[in-house]
Design a protein around this motif. Structure first.
Motif, short mmCIF file in Angstrom:
data_model
loop_
_atom_site.label_atom_id
_atom_site.label_comp_id
_atom_site.label_asym_id
_atom_site.label_seq_id
_atom_site.Cartn_x
_atom_site.Cartn_y
_atom_site.Cartn_z
N LEU A 91 7.15 0.18 13.97
CA LEU A 91 6.02 0.10 13.05
C LEU A 91 6.06 1.26 12.07
CD1 LEU A 91 3.15 -1.12 12.38
CD2 LEU A 91 2.23 0.56 13.99
N ASP A 92 5.69 0.99 10.81
CA ASP A 92 5.48 2.07 9.85
C ASP A 92 4.27 1.73 8.99
OD1 ASP A 92 6.65 1.20 6.87
OD2 ASP A 92 7.61 0.12 8.53
N SER A 93 3.52 2.77 8.62
CA SER A 93 2.31 2.60 7.81
C SER A 93 2.13 3.82 6.92
CB SER A 93 1.07 2.44 8.70
OG SER A 93 1.17 1.35 9.57
N ILE A 94 1.32 3.65 5.88
CA ILE A 94 0.90 4.77 5.04
C ILE A 94 -0.63 4.72 4.94
CG2 ILE A 94 0.97 5.82 2.74
CD1 ILE A 94 3.76 4.64 2.39
N TYR A 95 -1.28 5.86 5.19
CA TYR A 95 -2.73 5.97 5.12
C TYR A 95 -3.09 6.94 4.01
CZ TYR A 95 -1.93 4.19 9.84
OH TYR A 95 -1.48 3.46 10.91
N THR A 96 -3.99 6.55 3.13
CA THR A 96 -4.47 7.43 2.07
C THR A 96 -5.88 7.89 2.43
OG1 THR A 96 -3.17 6.23 0.41
CG2 THR A 96 -4.96 7.64 -0.39
N ILE A 97 -6.01 9.20 2.68
CA ILE A 97 -7.30 9.78 3.04
C ILE A 97 -7.51 11.00 2.15
CG2 ILE A 97 -8.73 10.73 4.88
CD1 ILE A 97 -6.92 9.30 6.90
N GLY A 98 -8.38 10.86 1.15
CA GLY A 98 -8.57 11.93 0.19
C GLY A 98 -7.27 12.19 -0.55
N SER A 99 -6.85 13.46 -0.54
CA SER A 99 -5.60 13.82 -1.22
C SER A 99 -4.38 13.66 -0.33
CB SER A 99 -5.69 15.28 -1.69
OG SER A 99 -5.82 16.16 -0.57
N LYS A 100 -4.61 13.20 0.88
CA LYS A 100 -3.51 13.08 1.84
C LYS A 100 -2.90 11.69 1.82
CE LYS A 100 -4.15 17.24 3.62
NZ LYS A 100 -3.14 18.30 3.44
N ALA A 132 8.55 7.36 -2.41
CA ALA A 132 8.07 6.73 -3.63
C ALA A 132 6.54 6.76 -3.71
CB ALA A 132 8.57 5.29 -3.72
N GLN A 133 5.87 6.68 -2.56
CA GLN A 133 4.41 6.66 -2.55
C GLN A 133 3.81 8.05 -2.36
OE1 GLN A 133 2.44 3.45 -0.52
NE2 GLN A 133 4.22 2.10 -0.66
N GLY A 134 4.65 9.08 -2.38
CA GLY A 134 4.13 10.45 -2.37
C GLY A 134 3.59 10.92 -1.03
N VAL A 135 4.18 10.44 0.07
CA VAL A 135 3.73 10.90 1.40
C VAL A 135 3.88 12.41 1.51
CG1 VAL A 135 4.40 10.90 3.84
CG2 VAL A 135 4.11 8.72 2.62
N ASN A 136 2.79 13.07 1.90
CA ASN A 136 2.81 14.53 2.05
C ASN A 136 2.40 15.02 3.44
OD1 ASN A 136 0.01 14.13 1.89
ND2 ASN A 136 -0.11 14.80 -0.24
N GLU A 137 2.20 14.08 4.35
CA GLU A 137 2.00 14.39 5.77
C GLU A 137 2.72 13.31 6.56
OE1 GLU A 137 0.48 16.97 7.07
OE2 GLU A 137 -1.01 17.70 5.62
N LEU A 138 3.28 13.68 7.72
CA LEU A 138 4.04 12.70 8.51
C LEU A 138 3.65 12.79 9.97
CD1 LEU A 138 6.31 10.55 8.64
CD2 LEU A 138 7.93 12.44 9.03
N VAL A 139 3.39 11.62 10.56
CA VAL A 139 3.14 11.50 12.00
C VAL A 139 4.26 10.66 12.57
CG1 VAL A 139 1.54 10.74 13.79
CG2 VAL A 139 0.64 11.61 11.61
N LYS A 169 17.14 0.71 8.09
CA LYS A 169 15.70 0.46 8.06
C LYS A 169 14.94 1.78 7.95
CE LYS A 169 11.80 -1.78 8.47
NZ LYS A 169 11.26 -2.56 7.33
N LEU A 170 15.38 2.80 8.71
CA LEU A 170 14.74 4.12 8.60
C LEU A 170 14.84 4.65 7.17
CD1 LEU A 170 15.90 6.02 11.83
CD2 LEU A 170 13.64 5.06 11.36
N GLU A 171 16.01 4.50 6.56
CA GLU A 171 16.18 4.97 5.19
C GLU A 171 15.26 4.23 4.22
OE1 GLU A 171 20.36 4.37 4.78
OE2 GLU A 171 20.89 6.31 5.67
N GLN A 172 15.10 2.93 4.43
CA GLN A 172 14.20 2.15 3.58
C GLN A 172 12.76 2.63 3.73
OE1 GLN A 172 14.90 -1.87 4.91
NE2 GLN A 172 17.01 -1.89 4.16
N ILE A 173 12.36 2.93 4.96
CA ILE A 173 11.00 3.41 5.21
C ILE A 173 10.77 4.75 4.51
CG2 ILE A 173 9.46 4.33 7.01
CD1 ILE A 173 10.68 2.13 8.86
N PHE A 174 11.74 5.67 4.63
CA PHE A 174 11.55 6.98 4.01
C PHE A 174 11.66 6.90 2.48
CE2 PHE A 174 11.57 8.49 8.26
CZ PHE A 174 10.86 9.68 8.22
N SER A 175 12.41 5.95 1.97
CA SER A 175 12.41 5.72 0.52
C SER A 175 11.01 5.31 0.07
CB SER A 175 13.42 4.63 0.15
OG SER A 175 14.75 5.09 0.32
N LYS A 176 10.38 4.46 0.84
CA LYS A 176 9.00 4.03 0.53
C LYS A 176 8.04 5.21 0.66
CE LYS A 176 6.92 1.55 3.65
NZ LYS A 176 6.56 0.40 4.51
N PHE A 177 8.18 5.99 1.74
CA PHE A 177 7.33 7.17 1.90
C PHE A 177 7.45 8.10 0.69
CE2 PHE A 177 7.33 7.31 6.89
CZ PHE A 177 6.47 6.23 6.91
#
Length: 476
Positions: free
Chosen positions: A211-220, A255-262, A245-253
């Protein structure tokens, strides 16, 4: 030492890997009962001893005159360092042997006979001998998934028999067809139902990227990844589709400006270090191809041979250069852990902590800082395969201090009534999100009665996994 082995070892690449599942209910299985001696066993025992004296990390601890009349399995375990001394956390509790080397190698690539369930075991109540199974996750496309089983289901019987402390290990692993009797939680009590779901174990290849997801909470922008085994690709495949698949996920992360990772590794007992290096290289902050991810230490003879040959640098694995890396945007890494988080999962924690804060949430990890080699008979005459410990791992700060596991920064345990993975109210993820946002109001109360736990299938998998080396690769 054996020069043939040294010539091989300086030429190979390095990976970390996991072993196949065992049916033992304890993390370290008891040494097998000695079988009757056989003339056919002698060549196998000779092969075992020769290789163990060459590559075993504790080669200097092998008995001078081992009993070669034992059956091969018993003979192998008789060679292991302090195997039965549970008071010694540095003992060898990870080496193992398997009668069919092909099955061994398949399991290392995530292919095995399974229903597709991973479960946690609880006593039904304090002081009871009755046992329940809580479904932690179901492999997509597996027999269990097709039968309609899902995360959070509670199983109290198998094939009409109530689970107890005396039978739960065998009933949950040994049949081929499983009739699972389900229960619900009502007013804080476990109540049996008439609902039965039937599934049959089959040879199944798991996809570890669950599973992979992106959550937008405020500036995060918070990336979340559930990764359950370090496997480059399906068994027998030359294409590393799971790494891709991992590389595709991190490319998405990225591109969408992920600045925190769980990073959710609570169900991950290990895998190939080639995949571990790729993942760490997409996360690490301030890392490059000159920075050490981990270093290996072999037995005294092998280390002396490396030094004499001026090959000590071959013991170091450095980070990759990955265009998908989000490390520059991260201040820290959150890792979700359990007692089954082991081996290459712990390597991620240990390998990254010299470069960034690694905050662990959950339970103390399994504690595997050693590796093993996949050994098979090159002539094909001997069908056995074995995984003896052959090295110990260290990070860039020369740290290898987790033989008893990483104690969590924030302690958590799975409640009995659990939310789906990826749900922002799921206990582990909610805790990470609260830490990231500083909003403790995000935390929901744990649901269901608190029952004594007696282990999990994930911990059992971890008990049969370690860092290991193959003739064409080195695994953790």
């Amino acid at each position: 030492m054996n020069l043939r082995f040294f010539a091989w070892i300086v030429a190979v690449g390095v990976v970390f890997g996991m072993t196949g599942c065992t049916k033992d209910t304890t993390i370290t299985p008891e040494a097998p009962v000695t079988g009757p001696p056989s003339k056919a066993d002698q060549p196998v025992n000779n092969w075992i001893l020769e290789n163990m004296r060459d590559v075993y990390y504790w080669a200097d601890k092998i008995p001078a005159n081992p009993d070669s009349t034992l059956d091969p399995e018993s003979f192998f375990y008789s060679l292991l360092y302090d195997y039965n001394n549970k008071a010694n956390p540095e003992r060898d509790r990870f080496s193992w042997i398997q009668e069919n080397v092909d099955e061994l190698k398949s399991s290392l690539s995530g292919e095995e006979k399974t229903t597709g369930l991973e479960v946690k075991y609880y006593l039904r109540s304090q002081g009871s001998t009755d046992v329940i199974m809580q479904v932690l996750y179901v492999l997509p496309g597996s027999p269990a998934a097709k039968a309609g089983l899902k995360r959070g289901d509670i199983i109290t019987s198998v094939n009409g028999q109530k689970l107890t402390t005396g039978n739960y290990a065998s009933l949950s692993t040994e049949p081929t067809t499983f009739n699972y009797g389900l229960a619900t939680v009502e007013s804080g009590k476990i109540v049996d139902t008439q609902l039965v779901k039937t599934t049959t174990a089959a040879v199944f290849q798991q996809n570890p990227v669950l599973l992979d997801s992106i959550y937008t909470i405020g500036s995060k922008k918070i990336g979340y990844l559930v990764y359950n085994q370090f496997i480059p690709g399906p068994n027998g495949s030359a294409t590393p589709v799971y790494d891709q698949k991992l590389e595709q996920i991190f490319s998405k992360f990225k591109a969408q400006g992920v600045n925190e990772l769980v990073l959710d590794l609570r169900y991950n007992p290990g895998g190939y270090v080639s995949s571990s290096v790729k993942l760490a290289s997409m996360i690490g902050k301030g890392i490059n191809t000159t920075k050490t991810y981990y270093r290996m230490e072999y037995n005294k003879n092998i280390m002396a041979a490396f030094n004499r040959a001026g090959q000590s640098d071959r013991l170091i694995t450095r980070f990759d250069s990955k265009p998908q890396s989000i490390g520059a945007n991260l201040l820290r890494l959150y890792v979700l852990t359990s007692g089954g988080t082991a081996s290459a999962s712990e390597l991620i924690i240990n390998g990254l902590r010299p470069f960034m804060p690694v905050i662990t949430i959950g339970e103390t990890t399994y504690g595997k800082n050693v590796g093993s080699e996949t050994i098979e008979d090159e002539t094909g005459k001997i069908k056995w395969g074995m995984q003896p410990i052959v090295f110990k791992s260290f990070n860039a700060l020369n740290q290898s201090d987790y033989s008893t596991g990483f104690v969590p920064t924030i302690e958590k345990a799975e409640p009995l009534q659990i939310k789906p993975l990826g749900d922002v109210e799921e206990t582990y993820l909610a805790t990470a999100l609260a830490q990231i946002t500083g909003n403790s109001a995000r935390l929901s109360a744990e649901r269901g009665p608190k029952l004594p736990t007696i282990g999990s299938s994930v911990e059992r998998r971890a008990g049969g996994s370690n860092m290991f080396v193959e003739r064409s690769k080195i695994n953790l």
